[in-house]
Motif scaffolding. Structure first.
Motif, short mmCIF file in Angstrom:
data_model
loop_
_atom_site.label_atom_id
_atom_site.label_comp_id
_atom_site.label_asym_id
_atom_site.label_seq_id
_atom_site.Cartn_x
_atom_site.Cartn_y
_atom_site.Cartn_z
N GLY A 896 0.76 -1.11 -0.11
CA GLY A 896 -0.06 -0.03 -0.04
C GLY A 896 0.86 1.12 0.11
O GLY A 896 1.90 1.34 0.71
N TRP A 921 2.03 2.17 5.93
CA TRP A 921 2.38 2.23 4.58
C TRP A 921 3.37 3.37 4.38
O TRP A 921 3.30 4.31 5.11
CB TRP A 921 1.10 2.49 3.74
CG TRP A 921 0.10 1.53 3.65
CD1 TRP A 921 0.13 0.48 4.43
CD2 TRP A 921 -1.12 1.26 2.96
NE1 TRP A 921 -0.89 -0.33 4.09
CE2 TRP A 921 -1.90 0.10 3.36
CE3 TRP A 921 -1.69 2.25 2.33
CZ2 TRP A 921 -3.00 -0.34 2.80
CZ3 TRP A 921 -2.80 1.87 1.56
CH2 TRP A 921 -3.71 0.84 1.90
N SER A 1083 5.53 -1.52 6.57
CA SER A 1083 5.69 -2.71 5.56
C SER A 1083 6.87 -2.88 4.84
O SER A 1083 7.75 -1.98 4.85
CB SER A 1083 4.38 -2.50 4.59
OG SER A 1083 4.64 -1.48 3.73
#
Length: 1491
Positions: A896, A921, A1083
């Motif tokens: 994302g 993200w 992430s």
């Protein structure tokens, strides 16, 4: 209680900057209730014993804890009845405290308790014996008890206070509905003349005041030369001239006469007047002579003062001194019938004079009178009591640690009427040339310097004589800095400095005795010290220009209409210092005539210094001048029924209703047809004015104000083309979503389309760019005035509540008479139905916003309960199936990407930051997002728990150089491709980023026939407009960002956290936070982008530092890194905003224990260079650390804005000036030369807006339109066609244009000169221009060089990451993989774009050995070309010596990762370290270095 810091017009100086550090970082503080109170009975002084009691609750580790209060002018004198609740001194540790910091408001509740003090109070009470009641209370206070005895009691008081808080009220600036009596003066005019006659006969003239020198300087201060300096360089030019004259006179008087001299020692001054030398040459020569002879320095320099003496009760040498000055005060008393809340008057004062200190203190019931226990428990008084308020320009002293700065303020002149710069100059010159004012000023300045020498050391006069500009008056001003001696505290400073000769006289004791016998009224806190003390510092002001409001108590047996309670505090989002208290006080309904109205006695205080030769009549007029601001704040609003004609009544209703709605900033372009409206604005006591002859410039100014303030400014124009000139600003406001209110005067309908003079068709002239248009018919007595009120309310709602907000146009028809002349009219029908409105302070139609409703969705804390319950709550929170599908889409993303565009509302900026923090993200934030410039740098340490890794306070993983990361081809883009795009906000600056998003949102057909599906693109905005130029947005969320945070982002984060915890529990892994990785909760895709971004950032810094000339990327990067905290930033279009978007990046946080290098040539964001800057560095460091400690680290960036709606280059300077006013804080504008010239009339707004927040213009002069060189047209047409038609070179003397408007100007031609110029401009505290010369012809090639290096660095890091990920995958433990370790590959990477991320390597070791090689050629870095020795095999050239390094790296689990070779070889004459020192550094580095 309330205290707002002053926005001084005086330039910064080193000593003052150090002393003011604790005052930086916040603008105002308000308190309610008392966690602890120190109150002194009459006759008790404020001494070290009291300060020691205060300091028991203070600590340098908690600088936010402040104690506020004040001291009587003469603590030894018993207070009068009206001053009894204030005592001899009263200081309070607020129970509730609201601080307006630079980027937020901080609400704090204080718990304070002391069992020992309670026991001492009980003993004192018991020892009082038969004494009871008030005496017992006095005994209790005498024992030092003024708070709680236990934690439980303190907690109960705090809880009760919090429960009494009310929601914020809308901003309002209603007019008072009161009746004022005639003022009563004490002494009366006759008594004043008698006192003055007696006093002047006994005063002696002092001979050490410099009056003869003042007279000599005045005779040579040529008015023509002074006017030229003032008009060319503003007040700074006049200050420089005065400093040059003073220094030259001192130096000339001390030198030996030579042949040709006139014999009076002032020949150098005649050379200046005759034009033989310039001001700068004379100042430099005089300063050199003075320095050589050990003399004093100029304004801004340091004149040492003898440290002997000072600090006594009477001052140095005052015992044998005859009475030479007495400050006579006057009390003016008025009775006001009607509800009056002092905070309303305080807010009016703040609007009229934002550069002064604003003070407020309501002590509640007198400690001698016991308050009811319930009220005491809540920290509130039993009822209304007296309130003290002041608007003062005079600081007594500021202290941070041991650094102290004080000021001398004396002499008064009015400001130029209506902003008349020419008249303002002559008044300022008269003040500077006055021998009487000079004598009075020198008395005060020199006395302060000598008094500081007692409790302080290193006393320096930093500003000898200048002019301090206030809202309606101006004063002579000087500044003195010192260092507090060890063992001394604030009590010693107050004893030494209060009262100063400016408020008492000289000698002090004789003047005090004279005043005690002469003045028949009690000064109370007037002219006393008022301020705050914290563990980090203190600040006290002299409470002149003050008033005391005493509510009258109802007579027993009479019926009184109760006034409504004071309104709740307005929203903290309102800009400006008034947001901390924002006194929108409520006015009561006017009762029936038979019932008595609530009434108050208001005492206004002012004083004047009387010396031999004073004029009694002139001094009396000066008293009237000094009370005018406070007296004007108490003026009632005009009554409609008393209007001379219906036009005046109609316009008055409109202005009053707009002010009640919070629209009290009126931008007026003078004209005839708009006269009724302009007159109504001028008569309203709360209306604020900005006048400009250019409607186009004024329209942009109003738009900038609305963008920053969040509420519209009202633009008033006459009819005809004046209206058409507003079109560019209306277009920009409409497309940018900025509220704006257009009030255009027009001819009546019967004159339209008749060739009447100055008449055009103004009906819907702005087309579809307005949110609402209404054509109001001419005022008529038979048309209800309610029509005006509902029209104003509807216009306001359309401007602020439309989605998005925007401009509203009211076309106002007027018939004659346009002037406020009598014309018969019947007010009855017109005012029918308005009785309640006239008796109220509320708008006719209340505006209720849906934003005030509580959030319906679960927050992050609600959804993180863990396990299935938390997931269930998150999955089925607020919202229907569409919202649930959106949660599922975001929750399933592995790669994302959040893209944040332009955000205007501070609530949206904060919500966007929280969304980015919890999702984990990577974030690509536009420079206009409010998340980049001024934001805190990336942290160095990881969070300690999973909960901390995903909270609203977590660090945001910002990718600052995404534009550079996207420089590669489509095959490179595939490696960076996300799987979901979440866009928050419109208007992305980077074209390349937009193209990347378009490409990702379409199916990608790679080589070999494989294809990737289109990436979902979610766009969130609170309106339904189609912001989708490529028609690729797949999900459109129409909601406010706070609502999206609560309904979507927080539940998604909660589910993600719960799932990660379940996976870790199933695997049995124990997750330990890795302190070397700050992005544990981010992430893998995000960590990859962050590592690429870091490499690109380092490469950009290296490239810019290696360039010899100043460049536009260097300017943008340096400005972004050095912009002072609390400032705003406005960016011009074309290249400035693109460079700022590409190169803005925070300075990397320094590693613990690491050294730092100086900012030399080419350093990015470095500080000032040179000896003067080195001397300032400790003070600057102290200021930065103290300010940061006082308010904490910033949460978001500084306010940043640009005109990106239509992206034109017009109106930029005017918009930036309005933006600064709306923010109520200093602002910097980065603009190109063509855009600057396009809005050159904006300089006139700066010239006439001296009291407004300073705007620093960083003007990039590349002699034309640099952006066109980047476009295909540059290589498609011949140079002789391209240059005049696109590049459009200008050959205008920009410095001369600034001089013509009196705006200070600096020119920068080299990179090392930028930082000192910026610091000097920001330190001026006034509008100024910094012109930076760049080369347009090399700009394109320079950008391409940087971009090539950046792309190369990013791809090299990616390649290394791919190799290291493959090598480390075999040694990755299952537990680490389950925990999402930063170096682990994603278990299931997308085929088209693997996720290699650089690991956190460990340094296994460093081995080295020395080498020595003979030189074949001489070194170029030393004078003789040799490095070591001058013989041997080098043939006299010496040797080249260094260290050969072998560096070994290991994986986080300890396994070997590889080795590399390197070299350390410092060059003499180039590097600061020798080889031996470098070898020591290499030996120490392995203990702290991670890669």
């Amino acid at each position: 209680m309330y205290f707002s810091g002053r926005r001084s017009s005086a330039p910064d100086t080193p000593g003052a900057s150090a002393a003011e550090a604790a005052t930086r970082g916040w603008s105002a503080v308000a308190g309610a209730g008392a966690a602890w109170r120190w109150w002194g009975p009459g006759g008790e002084g404020f001494d070290s014993r009291v300060v020691a009691a205060l300091q028991r609750f203070l600590s340098p580790d908690q600088p936010r804890v402040r104690i506020m209060g004040g001291v009587r002018f003469d603590p030894r004198r018993a207070p009068g009845p009206e001053w009894a609740p204030f005592g001899s001194h009263c200081f309070v540790l607020p129970l509730l405290e609201l601080t307006e910091a630079e980027d937020c408001c901080l609400l704090a509740v204080t718990l304070a308790w002391d069992p020992a003090a309670a026991a001492a109070a009980a003993a004192a009470t018991a020892g009082a014996g038969a004494r009871a009641g008030a005496a017992s209370a006095a005994g209790k206070l005498a024992a030092g008890f003024g708070g709680c005895a236990s934690l439980a009691e303190a907690a109960a008081r705090a809880e009760a206070a919090l429960r009494r808080m009310r929601p914020p009220a809308p901003t309002s600036a209603y007019g008072l509905r009161v009746t004022r009596s005639e003022p009563l003066h004490a002494p009366s005019k006759a008594e004043w003349d008698s006192h003055m006659a007696t006093l002047l006969g006994g005063l002696q003239e002092r001979h050490d005041t410099g009056a003869p020198a003042a007279a000599a300087l005045a005779s040579l201060l040529d008015p023509g030369l002074a006017r030229q300096e003032y008009m060319t360089h503003g007040q700074q030019g006049l200050d420089d001239l005065l400093a040059a004259l003073t220094l030259s006179a001192s130096a000339s008087a001390s030198r030996q006469p030579v042949e040709g001299d006139a014999g009076d020692g002032l020949d150098a001054l005649r050379d200046l007047i005759d034009g033989k030398v310039t001001v700068s040459e004379l100042a430099a020569a005089a300063a050199t002579r003075a320095a050589g002879s050990g003399g004093g320095s100029a304004s801004g320099g340091a004149a040492p003062v003898d440290a002997a003496g000072g600090g006594g009760a009477g001052g140095v040498g005052e015992e044998a001194e005859a009475l030479s000055k007495v400050v006579m005060a006057r009390r003016t008393t008025m009775r006001l019938e009607g509800p009056l809340y002092p905070l309303h008057a305080l807010q009016s004062l703040q609007e009229r004079d934002p550069r002064a200190y604003q003070l407020y203190f309501a002590p509640g019931p007198s400690p001698g009178a016991a308050a009811p226990e319930p009220d005491a428990a809540s920290g509130a008084g039993a009822g209304p009591g007296p309130a003290f308020l002041a608007c003062t320009p005079e600081r007594l002293y500021a202290r941070t640690g041991r650094f102290v700065a004080s000021e001398a303020v004396a002499g008064t002149r009015p400001r130029g009427r209506g902003g008349d710069v020419e008249q303002d100059f002559w008044l300022s010159l008269d003040l500077l040339r006055s021998a009487k004012d000079h004598a009075e000023f020198c008395t005060v300045r020199d006395w302060i310097a000598s008094q500081l020498a007692g409790p302080c050391e290193d006393v320096n006069v930093e500003i000898r004589k200048s002019v301090l500009k206030q809202g309606s008056v101006q004063h002579l001003f000087g500044r003195v800095a010192a260092r507090l001696r060890r063992g001394r505290n604030d009590a010693h400073l107050l004893a030494a400095l209060h009262p100063t000769p400016a408020v008492c006289g000289r000698p002090r004791e004789a003047a005090l005795g004279y005043l005690e016998e002469l003045e028949a009224f009690d000064r109370g806190w007037y002219a006393g010290p008022f301020g705050w003390i914290s563990g980090a510092g203190a600040e006290f002001v002299v409470a002149i220009r003050s008033g005391l409001v005493c509510p009258e108590q109802p007579v027993a047996g009479t019926t009184t209409v109760a006034a409504p309670p004071p309104p709740p505090l307005p929203s903290a989002s309102s800009p400006g210092p008034a947001a901390a208290v924002a006194a929108a006080a409520a006015a009561a309904a006017v009762p029936a005539p038979s019932l008595p109205l609530p009434a108050s006695l208001v005492h206004l205080f002012a004083g004047v210094g009387v010396v031999r030769g004073s004029d009694p009549a002139a001094e009396w007029q000066e008293l009237d001048l000094k009370i005018r601001p406070l007296s004007s704040a108490l003026l009632p609003a005009p009554l409609p029924a008393a209007a001379p004609n219906v036009n005046v009544a109609w316009a008055g209703l409109l202005v009053e209703e707009l002010c009640r709605l919070g629209v009290n900033m009126f931008c007026v372009a003078p004209g005839s047809r708009s006269s009724p409206l302009t007159h109504a604005i001028a008569c309203h006591p709360r209306a604020r004015l900005n006048v400009c002859i250019d409607e186009r410039s004024l329209g942009f100014w109003a738009m900038g104000y609305g963008r920053a303030a969040g509420r519209p400014a009202a633009i008033v124009t006459s009819s005809g083309t004046a209206v058409a000139n507003l079109l560019p600003a209306v277009v920009e406001a409409s497309l940018s979503g900025v509220p704006l209110l257009l009030l255009t005067a027009d001819r009546p309908a019967e004159l339209r389309d008749t060739a009447a003079n100055q008449t055009i068709d103004q009906t819907k002239i702005f087309g579809g760019f307005t949110r609402w248009f209404f054509d109001l018919p001419p005022p008529a007595a038979d048309v209800p005035g309610r029509t005006v009120l509902t029209t104003a309310s509807t216009a306001y709602r359309a401007a602020v509540a439309s989605a998005p907000p925007g401009p509203v146009h009211l076309n106002l028809q007027f018939r004659e008479p346009l002037a406020p002349v009598p014309a018969p009219w019947q007010s009855g029908p017109f005012l029918r139905g308005l009785a309640h409105w006239q008796a109220s302070q509320l708008p006719y139609t209340a505006h209720i916003s849906g934003a005030a409703l509580p959030a319906a969705g679960p927050g992050l804390s609600q959804a993180t309960g863990g396990g299935a319950a938390g997931m269930e709550l998150a999955a089925h929170g607020a919202g229907g199936a569409d919202v649930a599908a959106l949660r599922a889409l975001l929750g399933g993303a592995k790669r994302g990407l959040v893209v944040v565009g332009e955000l205007i509302d501070p609530r949206d900026i904060l919500a966007a930051r929280q969304i980015c923090a919890v999702l984990g993200w990577p974030v690509v934030a536009d420079v206009l997002s409010g998340l980049r410039v001024g934001a805190p740098p990336a942290p160095r340490a990881a969070a300690d728990s999973a909960a901390e890794r995903r909270s609203y306070d977590s660090a945001v993983p910002l990718v600052h150089h995404m534009d550079h990361l996207l420089l590669g081809d489509r095959s490179w883009w595939r490696r960076l491709r996300p799987d979901v795009i979440l866009q928050l906000g419109p208007h992305l600056t980077s074209k390349r980023l937009g193209q990347f998003m378009d490409w990702a949102a379409m199916e990608d057909e790679a080589a070999g026939g494989a294809s990737s599906p289109a990436v979902p693109w979610v766009y969130v905005a609170n309106h339904t407009l189609r912001h989708d130029p490529s028609h690729l947005v797949s999900h459109r969320a129409v909601m406010e960002l706070p609502a999206f945070r609560d309904a979507v982002a927080a539940p998604v984060a909660a589910v993600s956290l719960s799932a990660a915890a379940d996976r870790a529990a199933a695997s049995g892994a124990v997750v330990q936070a890795d302190g070397s990785d700050p992005w544990v909760g981010v992430s893998s895709y995000g960590r990859m982008l962050l590592q690429l971004d870091a490499a690109v950032s380092d490469e950009i810094d290296s490239a810019l530092s290696s360039m010899d000339s100043v460049s536009e990327p260097f300017i943008a990067r340096s400005l972004a890194r050095s912009l002072p905290a609390g400032h705003g930033l406005f960016i011009g279009n074309s290249m400035p905003i693109r460079d700022m978007d590409m190169y803005a990046c925070p300075t990397a946080p320094a590693a613990s224990g690491s050294g730092s290098s100086g900012g030399g040539r080419g350093s990015i964001g470095g500080g000032a260079a040179g000896p003067a800057a080195a001397a300032r560095q400790p003070a600057a460091a102290t200021a930065a650390s103290a300010a940061a400690a006082a308010v904490g680290c910033p949460v978001v960036g500084v306010p940043v804005a640009a005109n990106r709606g239509a992206s034109g280059i017009d109106g930029v300077l005017s918009t930036a000036a309005g933006f600064a006013e709306g923010l109520s804080r200093p602002t910097t504008l980065l603009v190109g030369d063509l855009s600057f010239l396009h809005d050159i009339n904006g300089l006139n707004l700066l010239r006439s807006g001296e009291l407004r927040p300073p705007l620093t213009v960083v003007l990039i002069n590349n002699s034309g339109g640099g952006i066109f060189s980047f476009l295909p047209i540059a290589s498609s047409v011949p140079e002789d066609e391209f240059t005049p038609l696109w590049a459009t070179p200008q050959n205008v003397d920009l410095e001369a244009m600034c001089r013509a408007q009196g705006i200070p100007h600096q020119k920068v031609t080299a990179s090392e000169g930028l930082a000192p110029a910026l610091q000097a401009a920001w330190g001026l505290n006034r509008h100024s221009v910094v012109e930076v010369i760049t080369d347009r012809t090399t700009n394109v090639e320079l950008h391409r060089t940087i971009q090539a290096a950046a792309l190369r660095a990013a791809q090299h890091v990616y390649a290394l990451a791919a190799l290291s990920s493959a090598a480390s995958s075999s040694s990755t433990s299952a537990a680490a993989a389950a925990a999402g370790a930063p170096w682990a590959l994603n278990p299931a990477p997308l085929p088209a774009a693997p996720l290699p991320t650089c690991p956190s390597f460990r340094l296994g070791g460093i081995r080295w050995r020395r080498y020595q090689l003979p030189l074949a050629k001489p070194l170029t870095t030393t004078a003789n070309g040799a490095e070591a020795g001058d013989g041997g095999s080098g043939g006299g050239l010496g040797y080249r010596e260094g260290l050969l390094l072998r560096v070994s790296l290991s994986w986080p689990d300890g396994s070997p990762a590889g080795e590399g070779l390197g070299e350390v070889a410092p060059l003499p004459g180039l590097h600061a370290e020798s080889l031996a020192e470098a070898e020591v550094q290499v030996g120490l580095r392995p203990s702290s270095l991670n890669v």
